[in-house]
Design an enzyme around this catalytic site. Structure first.
Site, PDB file in Angstrom:
ATOM      1  N   GLU A 157       0.857  -1.185   0.000  1.00  8.03           N
ATOM      2  CA  GLU A 157       0.000   0.000   0.000  1.00  8.03           C
ATOM      3  C   GLU A 157       0.894   1.237   0.000  1.00  8.03           C
ATOM      4  O   GLU A 157       1.938   1.265   0.633  1.00  8.03           O
ATOM      5  CB  GLU A 157      -0.892  -0.070   1.267  1.00  8.03           C
ATOM      6  CG  GLU A 157      -1.478   1.217   1.760  1.00  8.03           C
ATOM      7  CD  GLU A 157      -2.498   1.843   0.810  1.00  8.03           C
ATOM      8  OE1 GLU A 157      -3.361   1.120   0.274  1.00  8.03           O
ATOM      9  OE2 GLU A 157      -2.402   3.067   0.587  1.00  8.03           O
ATOM     10  N   CYS A 176     -13.574  -0.053  -8.340  1.00 14.09           N
ATOM     11  CA  CYS A 176     -14.657   0.927  -8.176  1.00 14.09           C
ATOM     12  C   CYS A 176     -14.838   1.700  -9.472  1.00 14.09           C
ATOM     13  O   CYS A 176     -15.480   2.742  -9.498  1.00 14.09           O
ATOM     14  CB  CYS A 176     -14.372   1.860  -7.010  1.00 14.09           C
ATOM     15  SG  CYS A 176     -12.783   2.666  -7.128  1.00 14.09           S
TER      16      CYS A 176
HETATM   17  N1  SAH Z   1      -8.243  -2.790  -0.317  1.00 13.03           N
HETATM   18  C1  SAH Z   1      -8.490  -1.676   0.560  1.00 13.03           C
HETATM   19  C2  SAH Z   1      -8.207  -0.317  -0.067  1.00 13.03           C
HETATM   20  C3  SAH Z   1      -8.723  -0.074  -1.443  1.00 13.03           C
HETATM   21  S1  SAH Z   1      -8.699   1.619  -1.994  1.00 13.03           S
HETATM   22  C4  SAH Z   1      -9.895  -1.715   1.104  1.00 13.03           C
HETATM   23  O1  SAH Z   1     -10.758  -2.403   0.570  1.00 13.03           O
HETATM   24  O2  SAH Z   1     -10.154  -1.042   2.106  1.00 13.03           O
HETATM   25  C5  SAH Z   1      -7.251   1.732  -2.928  1.00 13.03           C
HETATM   26  C6  SAH Z   1      -5.997   1.857  -2.073  1.00 13.03           C
HETATM   27  O3  SAH Z   1      -4.897   1.934  -2.982  1.00 13.03           O
HETATM   28  C7  SAH Z   1      -5.917   3.088  -1.196  1.00 13.03           C
HETATM   29  O4  SAH Z   1      -5.641   2.698   0.128  1.00 13.03           O
HETATM   30  C8  SAH Z   1      -4.724   3.892  -1.777  1.00 13.03           C
HETATM   31  O5  SAH Z   1      -3.976   4.572  -0.788  1.00 13.03           O
HETATM   32  C9  SAH Z   1      -3.915   2.798  -2.435  1.00 13.03           C
HETATM   33  N2  SAH Z   1      -3.034   3.185  -3.555  1.00 13.03           N
HETATM   34  C10 SAH Z   1      -3.216   4.154  -4.480  1.00 13.03           C
HETATM   35  N3  SAH Z   1      -2.227   4.135  -5.385  1.00 13.03           N
HETATM   36  C11 SAH Z   1      -1.383   3.132  -5.024  1.00 13.03           C
HETATM   37  C12 SAH Z   1      -0.172   2.625  -5.578  1.00 13.03           C
HETATM   38  N4  SAH Z   1       0.369   3.150  -6.674  1.00 13.03           N
HETATM   39  N5  SAH Z   1       0.418   1.575  -4.949  1.00 13.03           N
HETATM   40  C13 SAH Z   1      -0.121   1.028  -3.826  1.00 13.03           C
HETATM   41  N6  SAH Z   1      -1.265   1.478  -3.263  1.00 13.03           N
HETATM   42  C14 SAH Z   1      -1.895   2.518  -3.853  1.00 13.03           C
END
Ligand code: SAH
Length: 401
Positions: A281, A356
Site C-alpha cells: 500500500e 470501483c
Molecule cells: N483494499 C483496501 C483499499 C482499497 S482503496 C480496502 O478495501 O479497504 C485503494 C488503495 O490503494 C488506497 O488505500 C490507496 O492509498 C492505495 N493506492 C493508491 N495508489 C497506489 C499505488 N500506486 N500503490 C499502492 N497502493 C496505492
C-alpha cells in the site's frame, strides 16, 4: 450501537415504482446522488446494464448484490463550511459542478449521527468565533469537518480540518462538543494550510481520545485513522469481501498478495484461510494501521509493506518470488503496466480484481486476458446506492493450455 435503518422514503415494494416520487429536495443542487430519481430496483438494473456494456465481453455478469435498506449507509461524512451573503454559517457539500457550498443538514445516504454532530459544530462556531475558511481569499479558520463512525463498535471520530495550527479555546471547544455528544470517542485537528481541493492536510493533532476508532468487519477488528482509506458502506463491504474471498478459493496453504491493501482489510480477513499474506500500500498511515490491525487480531501470517504496488510487484517478479493468489483493489485510475506486466511474470493461479471503476477494470482485464488469463466470474456489488458509482469483483484464472 448501530443505528436503526429507516424504511426507504417514498418507495413501495421493490420493482413496483419506476421513479422515486420523493427524492431529496437537494437532488439537483447537490448532484451527489445522480440516480435518486429512480426507484432502487431501477438503479440496480441501471448498474447491471452498465456493467454488462463494459464487461459483458468477458463473460456472464452475475446479478448485482443490492442493499436491503439503501439509506444512511455512509459511515464517513465530510462537510465544508461557508458564510452566506447575510453572514450566516452554512455547512454541507460542494456542488458537484462548482465550488459553491450547498447547505445540507440531513442526507439520505449519510450516517444520521454524523450529520447531527456536524450541525452541532456549526451551531457552536459563532460562540467560539470560528470563521469558515474562504477558498478564494484564504481567510478563515474551519475548512472541513470529517466524521467517521464504526458501524458495529459505534465509536465516533471527529476531525476538525483547520487552515492554520492555532486553535483558539480548543479545550473549551472539545468540552462543549463532548457535552452535546458524549458518544464521540476521539477528536482530532488536521491542519491543511494549502490552496487545494484535498480535504485533509498532513499534520494532525489529537485533541481528545486515542486519535483513531476501531470497527469490526468480517470478524476482524480494524483500526481506522483520519487519513487512511476505509470502505464507506460497511454492510455492503462485508458482502464484497465475502465474495472476493470466496472467489479466491483458499485452502489454507496459499501465498497471497493483497495489493492496494489500505488498512489490510482484505488480506487480514483472507489470512485465516491462507498460508501467508503479503500486503502492499502506498499510504504510510494505512500501512501503519494494517500492521497494528494484524497484531490486534493476533494474525501472524501477514506482512505489510509501504510502496507503489507496481514497483513492489516488479521487485517480486525480478527476485523470482511466487504467489498463488493476488487480490488487487486499485483506486479509480486502475492499475498500471508495471503492476500488470509483473503480475503476468508472477503468474498466480487466481487473481481477484476488485474495482470501483469498471472502465479502468475493463482496460486492465483486457491486458490480463491477452497475457493468458481467463475471466471466470464478474460480480457487481452496489456499494453506493443512489449514486452512479459501480463496484465489481472479478475472478481471473490462468487459462488452461
Ligand atoms: N483494499 C483496501 C483499499 C482499497 S482503496 C480496502 O478495501 O479497504 C485503494 C488503495 O490503494 C488506497 O488505500 C490507496 O492509498 C492505495 N493506492 C493508491 N495508489 C497506489 C499505488 N500506486 N500503490 C499502492 N497502493 C496505492
Amino acid at each position: 450501537m448501530e443505528q436503526k435503518q429507516k424504511k426507504p422514503l417514498g418507495q413501495a415494494k421493490q420493482g413496483t415504482v419506476l421513479h422515486n416520487p420523493s427524492p431529496c429536495p437537494l437532488y439537483r443542487k447537490c448532484g451527489g446522488c445522480q440516480l435518486q430519481n429512480l426507484a432502487y430496483s431501477q438503479q440496480l438494473k441501471w448498474k447491471q446494464d452498465a456493467v454488462g456494456r463494459l464487461l459483458g465481453r468477458f463473460g456472464k455478469i452475475e446479478p448485482i448484490i443490492g442493499m436491503e435498506h439503501p439509506y444512511h449507509y455512509r459511515n464517513k461524512v465530510q462537510a465544508a463550511f461557508a458564510l452566506t451573503k447575510s453572514r450566516k454559517i452554512i455547512s454541507g457539500v460542494y456542488q458537484s459542478s462548482s465550488h459553491r457550498v450547498v447547505a445540507v443538514d440531513h442526507c439520505l445516504t449519510e450516517d444520521e449521527k454524523a450529520d447531527e454532530i456536524i450541525c452541532s459544530i456549526r451551531e457552536l462556531m459563532p460562540g467560539f468565533r470560528m470563521v469558515p475558511y474562504n477558498e478564494d481569499t484564504g481567510y478563515g479558520f474551519l475548512r472541513h469537518v470529517l466524521v467517521k463512525r464504526g458501524f458495529i463498535s459505534g465509536q465516533i471520530m471527529v476531525v476538525m480540518v483547520t487552515a492554520g495550527p492555532i486553535f483558539p479555546a480548543k479545550k473549551r471547544f472539545v468540552q462543549a462538543l463532548r457535552q452535546l455528544h458524549p458518544e464521540i470517542t476521539t477528536i482530532l485537528q488536521n491542519i491543511n494550510p494549502y490552496r487545494t481541493s484535498m480535504v485533509l492536510g498532513e499534520e494532525e493533532r489529537v485533541l481528545y481520545g486515542p486519535g483513531y476508532i476501531e470497527d469490526t468487519l468480517c470478524g476482524c477488528i480494524f483500526r481506522i485513522s483520519a487519513r487512511s482509506f476505509y470502505q464507506i458502506n460497511p454492510v455492503q463491504t462485508e458482502k464484497l469481501y465475502g465474495k472476493a474471498i470466496e472467489l479466491a478459493g483458499l485452502s489454507g496453504r496459499e501465498r497471497v498478495i493483497d495489493a492496494y491493501c489500505g488498512v489490510g482489510t482484505i488480506g487480514l480477513v483472507a489470512s485465516r484461510s491462507a498460508g501467508q499474506v503479503i500486503g502492499v500500500e502506498l499510504n504510510g498511515d494505512a500501512v501503519r494501521d494494517a500492521i497494528a490491525n494484524a497484531k490486534r487480531n493476533g494474525i501472524k501470517n501477514a506482512r505489510f509493506y509501504q510502496g507503489d504496488a507496481g514497483e513492489f510487484m516488479r521487485n517480486m517478479a525480478q527476485d523470482g518470488e511466487t504467489a498463488d493468489v493476488v487480490f488487487m483493489d486499485p483506486p479509480r485510475a486502475g492499475s498500471d503496466e508495471a503492476f500488470l506486466s509483473s503480475l503476468l511474470v508472477l503468474c498466480p493461479e487466481r487473481v481477484v480484481y476488485i474495482s470501483c471503476n469498471p472502465q479502468t477494470q475493463c482496460r486492465d482485464l483486457q491486458y490480463l486476458v491477452k497475457g493468458g488469463y481467463r475471466v471466470q466470474k464478474i460480480q457487481p456489488v452496489d456499494m453506493f446506492p443512489h449514486t452512479a458509482h459501480i463496484e465489481t469483483v472479478c475472478l481471473l484464472a490462468k487459462a488452461q493450455g
